[in-house]
Structures are given as C-alpha cells and as structure tokens.
Design a protein around this motif. Structure first.
Motif, short mmCIF file in Angstrom:
data_model
loop_
_atom_site.label_atom_id
_atom_site.label_comp_id
_atom_site.label_asym_id
_atom_site.label_seq_id
_atom_site.Cartn_x
_atom_site.Cartn_y
_atom_site.Cartn_z
N ARG A 1 40.10 33.34 36.08
CA ARG A 1 41.43 33.19 36.68
C ARG A 1 41.78 34.39 37.55
N ARG A 2 41.52 35.59 37.06
CA ARG A 2 41.86 36.79 37.81
C ARG A 2 41.07 36.90 39.11
N LEU A 3 39.78 36.63 39.05
CA LEU A 3 38.96 36.77 40.25
C LEU A 3 39.31 35.73 41.30
N ALA A 4 39.76 34.57 40.86
CA ALA A 4 40.09 33.51 41.81
C ALA A 4 41.43 33.74 42.50
N THR A 5 42.31 34.53 41.90
CA THR A 5 43.67 34.67 42.43
C THR A 5 44.05 36.09 42.83
N ASP A 6 43.39 37.09 42.25
CA ASP A 6 43.78 38.48 42.46
C ASP A 6 43.10 39.05 43.70
N SER A 7 43.88 39.54 44.65
CA SER A 7 43.33 40.12 45.87
C SER A 7 43.46 41.63 45.91
N ASN A 8 43.74 42.23 44.77
CA ASN A 8 43.87 43.68 44.71
C ASN A 8 42.54 44.29 44.29
N ARG A 9 41.99 45.13 45.18
CA ARG A 9 40.66 45.72 44.93
C ARG A 9 40.60 46.46 43.61
N ASN A 10 41.58 47.33 43.35
CA ASN A 10 41.55 48.15 42.16
C ASN A 10 41.67 47.30 40.89
N SER A 11 42.46 46.25 40.96
CA SER A 11 42.61 45.36 39.81
C SER A 11 41.30 44.63 39.51
N ILE A 12 40.60 44.20 40.56
CA ILE A 12 39.32 43.52 40.38
C ILE A 12 38.30 44.46 39.74
N ILE A 13 38.27 45.69 40.23
CA ILE A 13 37.36 46.68 39.66
C ILE A 13 37.66 46.89 38.18
N GLY A 14 38.95 46.93 37.82
CA GLY A 14 39.33 47.12 36.43
C GLY A 14 38.91 45.97 35.54
N VAL A 15 38.88 44.75 36.08
CA VAL A 15 38.48 43.58 35.30
C VAL A 15 36.97 43.56 35.08
N LEU A 16 36.20 44.02 36.05
CA LEU A 16 34.75 43.85 36.01
C LEU A 16 33.98 45.05 35.49
N THR A 17 34.60 46.21 35.40
CA THR A 17 33.84 47.41 35.05
C THR A 17 34.51 48.22 33.95
N ALA A 18 33.71 49.04 33.31
CA ALA A 18 34.21 49.95 32.28
C ALA A 18 34.93 51.13 32.95
N PRO A 19 35.72 51.88 32.18
CA PRO A 19 36.52 52.97 32.77
C PRO A 19 35.72 53.99 33.55
N HIS A 20 34.50 54.32 33.10
CA HIS A 20 33.76 55.37 33.79
C HIS A 20 33.39 54.96 35.21
N ILE A 21 33.32 53.64 35.49
CA ILE A 21 33.06 53.17 36.85
C ILE A 21 34.37 52.92 37.58
N SER A 22 35.31 52.22 36.95
CA SER A 22 36.55 51.87 37.62
C SER A 22 37.32 53.11 38.05
N GLN A 23 37.37 54.14 37.19
CA GLN A 23 38.09 55.35 37.56
C GLN A 23 37.44 56.05 38.74
N SER A 24 36.11 56.01 38.79
CA SER A 24 35.40 56.64 39.90
C SER A 24 35.67 55.91 41.21
N LEU A 25 35.55 54.56 41.18
CA LEU A 25 35.74 53.78 42.40
C LEU A 25 37.19 53.80 42.88
N VAL A 26 38.11 53.65 41.94
CA VAL A 26 39.53 53.65 42.32
C VAL A 26 39.95 55.03 42.79
N GLY A 27 39.48 56.08 42.10
CA GLY A 27 39.89 57.44 42.44
C GLY A 27 39.35 57.95 43.75
N THR A 28 38.27 57.34 44.25
CA THR A 28 37.65 57.83 45.49
C THR A 28 37.89 56.89 46.66
N ALA A 29 38.80 55.93 46.50
CA ALA A 29 39.04 54.98 47.59
C ALA A 29 39.51 55.69 48.85
#
Length: 505
Positions: free
Chosen positions: A329-357
């Motif tokens: 449901r989230r992937l089909a409707t959510d267009s927020n990059r950081n939110s998608i990263i948070g759904v698909l990855t663990a914190p050590h990846i999501s924090q890195s990707l979101v923090g370096t955007a």
C-alpha cells in the motif's frame, strides 16, 4: 499499474548502497584463505578443500552479508555420506584450531542443528561466517540461483531489495520463526514465474527432477551432468521466439510482489508455493507434502519435498502478511522519497540516504549529474578469472589465476590505540550492529579534512574505478589487504561479464 515516479530512482539509490564493492569481494576471499591456513593445522582435515556457497556464490549477497563455507572432505572422489556425528566431531576439532589461531572471535558451535555448523566472525575483516562439513547440497542450490540470476537481471535486484526490506522489518530470522534468506529468494522466483507475462520458467523446465537426488556416484560426473542439462534448458528458454517479454519496471515488480503475498497467511492454510511447477499447489492434493505440519509451505525445488520455509511460525505468519500488505500500500501511494526509504531499509541505510540527500543534490547541480555512491562492484570482479568447470574436484585450493594467498598476520591487540582498523564503521560488529554506510561525498569530505590536518592539499575527485575510488587509498596499485593481484580498472565491461562463471554447455 500507475507508476510511482519517485520509486524507481529511489530503488536504484538503495541498490547502490547495498550491492557489494570490489573490496567486499576481496575481504571474503581473504577470509577463505585464512580458513585454509587453519585447516592445515588440523590433522583430520588436511587435504580438505574450502568451498564458499550461499549468497556469495549466487551473487545475491549485500555488502554486510554473511559468508557460508563448506569444508569438503571428498572433493575429488565419489560422493560419500558424512554422518552427522562425524561432522560434529570434525567441527569440534576445527573450533579448537580456530580459537588457538587468535584470528577469529564470537565462536559458536550449533551442534544439534539439522546441519551442524560453526558460527564465527573473522577478526580482521569482521565477516560473519557459517562453516559446515560437506554441504554439497547447499553448494548445488547456490549455483542454481546464480544460473537463474543470469536469465534476467531484475531477479538479483529484487532479491537484494526484498532481503534488505525483510531485515528492516525483522522477518528475516529463522531463529525467531520468520523467513531464511533462501526462502525469500524462492518467493521472488515464484513471483517472476507467476507475473504476466512470466519472466522466469517453472524450475522443472530448467532441471526436471530433484537435483539433490542426482548427487551420487563420481562427483565430477554428477555435477557436470547437472550443469550441462541446466545450461541447455536455460538457453532454450532464453531463445524462445514465441515467448512474450515482460517489460515491467523494477518498481512495478516490487509493488506487485508485496501485493501477491499480502494475504499469504490466508492462502497458506490450503495452498503451497511451488517454484518447481511455477504454481500455487493445493496441499491436500500433493502427496509429497503430506502430512502438513507447517504454517507455510515453500517447496525447495532442488531438494523436493523439503520445505524451505519450515521455520515460519503461525503467529509470525500473520505479522508477515501485515508487513506485506502495508508495504504494498505504501509503495503504491507514497511519493515521498524519504518515507519510501524508511519502509524498505533498516536505519543504518535509511539514515545515511536521507541524511545525505542535500549533499547529493549539491553534486547533482554542480556537476550536471548525480554521482553514484561509488559502489560499482555489481558483478563478481574475479569471475572472469575463475575456472569454467565449477566441479570442486578440478579446483586446486589456489588456481594460478586467483589472487595469491594472504600472508599470515600476527594476533593483534584489539584496542583502538594499537589497531588502526578500529574505526567507527568497523566497530559495529562488536556492538551487534551493521557497518555504517558512507556515501562517496561523505568519504571525500573525510579524506579532505584528514589531508588538511596533515598539511597536504586535498585530493581531487578520483575517476571511477581508480584505487582511490575503490577504497584502497595509500596502498600501492594491485595490492589489497596484503594480496597482490591484477584487477581490471573501472566498472566491469560487458565482455568481462561474459567471462563470468557459468555452467558449460
């Protein structure tokens, strides 16, 4: 299906982080060499060979993936049955030798498992290893997954994304009643068999029976026979002119994967996942699966009728279905990059990707293009050097084309003052965490600060594929971790990919 415009580029960002670099391959090769050295000190294991299998062989491992290793006793002879008691005895002797070497830590002997294993961590490389004896079945299944990954590249990308997603939601731990990584790979295969049009064939069309049952007689002959038949059938499938081509994007396939299994807890009461036939199979009509004693049945297509998902508990299956449904449901409707990263990855990846955007956007505008995270080691950098015949009976421990053996290293004091390897990102295993992921921009900034401190001019951006961009700064070309070898510079070319190990036809 309406395509989410943010999802595909976000998935590529995640893949750039999780896919292994050349250095990740190098460290695992060094670990294998170190285990070979230990074997020489165990009288009962002299002459045995060290064979990697699992995700390292199937090319489905992430940068922090474990290393599965089989100590093969009869690699060049007839296939013999090694009893569980004998395996336990040999592993106990190996455990004592590894402890005495001082190069391994967190040694754990899982003696009463279905397949007895040693769980260890290599001291210098921080690689978690599962070591077993004569795990020929595991090696065979790993090769099959590698062959399947060559049919369509989307299979590998989906497996890496699904495994990372499963870890992020704590459903990739068989000890806690959820999926093992092998069963997740089989679910991805099944999804690509049942999407329309199909991307993968029923695995019975690749090998028409349980492959493990054909591991008998002279080992080299058995393995070559399986490889040749599989290669011929894969080539026939790929060349089929009447086959419809599925052109779905990676994001579309990922969304439909989660949607397909969002009610898996309900389907599992009557249906089993059967990658061999490529269909949902009614459990009550399948005599191979009776009596049913599992919450979820995912048949192992290479070792029928074994259930690859036997670890999944009823309680966890309901939670797993909820995670599938929420993610779909989230992937089909959510267009927020950081939110998608948070759904698909663990914190050590999501924090890195979101923090370096913001850092990445700065490079995008300054240079006119977005720089990848310098993780271009997506294919095996040493596959073109491997022997074409995968039969271990023909493999000496160090073929001439492989990197030379690493020189033995003295035992070190693990304090941060005496061991320069104890940097922040390499201390994570001691805390039970994963390594810190650093993007290219972060790495370059850290290097520039260090050089200013030492009175040097900062480095300019190194070209992709150089020794600097591959994390070998300060080491002479052609030398990594004390091992001298020749590597192709830069990304792997298409011709080099063509040299990757595959079964002969």
């Amino acid at each position: 299906m309406n395509r989410n415009p943010v999802l595909d580029p976000t998935l590529q960002e995640i893949l750039q982080v999780v896919k292994p670099t050349r250095a990740d391959w190098d460290t695992r090769i060094t670990v294998l060499d170190q285990l070979r050295d230990v074997l020489q000190s165990v009288e009962s294991l002299r002459g045995a060979t060290v064979q990697p299998f699992g995700s390292f062989v199937s090319n489905l491992f992430t940068r922090w993936g474990d290393l599965d290793i089989s100590v093969d006793l009869f690699s060049g002879a007839s296939i013999l049955f090694t009893g569980k008691k004998q395996k336990q005895t040999l592993l106990a002797e190996l455990l004592r030798a590894m402890r005495a070497s001082g190069l391994w830590y967190r040694l754990q002997f899982v003696i009463h498992a279905r397949v007895p294993i040693l769980k260890v961590v290599s001291g210098h490389q921080r690689i978690s290893c599962d070591i077993s004896i004569d795990n020929l079945e595991g090696l065979l299944k790993s090769r099959f997954l590698f062959w399947i990954s060559e049919i369509d590249g989307r299979f590998r990308d989906l497996v890496l994304l699904v495994k990372e997603w499963a870890k992020a939601h704590d459903i990739n731990n068989p000890k806690n009643g959820t999926f093992n990584s092998y069963s997740l790979s089989l679910l991805v295969i099944f999804h690509l068999q049942t999407c329309v049009p199909a991307i993968l064939p029923p695995l019975g069309e690749i090998y028409p029976r349980s492959a493990v049952d054909d591991l008998k007689g002279e080992r080299k002959t058995a393995e070559e026979s399986i490889a040749q038949l599989s290669a011929a059938n894969i080539a026939r499938f790929k060349s089929g002119s009447s086959r419809s081509v599925n052109r779905s994007s990676l994001s579309e396939l990922l969304i439909s994967f989660f949607a397909k299994f969002s009610d898996i807890n309900l389907k599992a009461t009557e249906l089993g996942v059967c990658p061999f036939t490529g269909r949902w199979e009614n459990i009550s009509n399948n005599t191979r699966w009776l009596p049913k004693t599992y919450s979820l049945f995912v048949e192992d297509p290479f070792e029928q009728p074994e259930n690859a998902a036997r670890s999944v508990s009823r309680k966890n299956l309901d939670r797993i279905a909820q995670v599938f449904e929420m993610t779909s449901r989230r992937l089909a409707t959510d267009s927020n990059r950081n939110s998608i990263i948070g759904v698909l990855t663990a914190p050590h990846i999501s924090q890195s990707l979101v923090g370096t955007a913001n850092v990445q956007n700065h490079h995008h505008h300054a240079n006119g293009s977005r720089h990848p995270h310098n993780l271009q080691g997506q294919a095996r950098p040493w596959n073109n050097q491997m022997q074409q015949n995968w039969s271990p009976s023909n493999n000496i421990q160090n073929p001439p084309s492989w990197p030379g053996r690493a020189r033995p290293r003295p035992q070190q004091n693990w304090s941060s003052q005496n061991n320069p390897r104890n940097m922040q990102q390499e201390q994570a295993p001691f805390r039970g965490q994963r390594p810190v992921v650093m993007t290219q921009a972060q790495t370059q900034q850290q290097q520039q600060k260090s050089q200013y401190k030492n009175g040097k001019q900062p480095m300019t951006n190194a070209p992709s594929g150089s020794s600097q961009s591959q994390g070998h700064i300060g080491k002479p070309p052609g030398q990594v971790n004390g091992v001298r070898f020749t590597r192709p510079a830069g990304p792997i070319s298409q011709s080099q990919r063509g040299q990757m190990w595959r079964p002969r036809r």
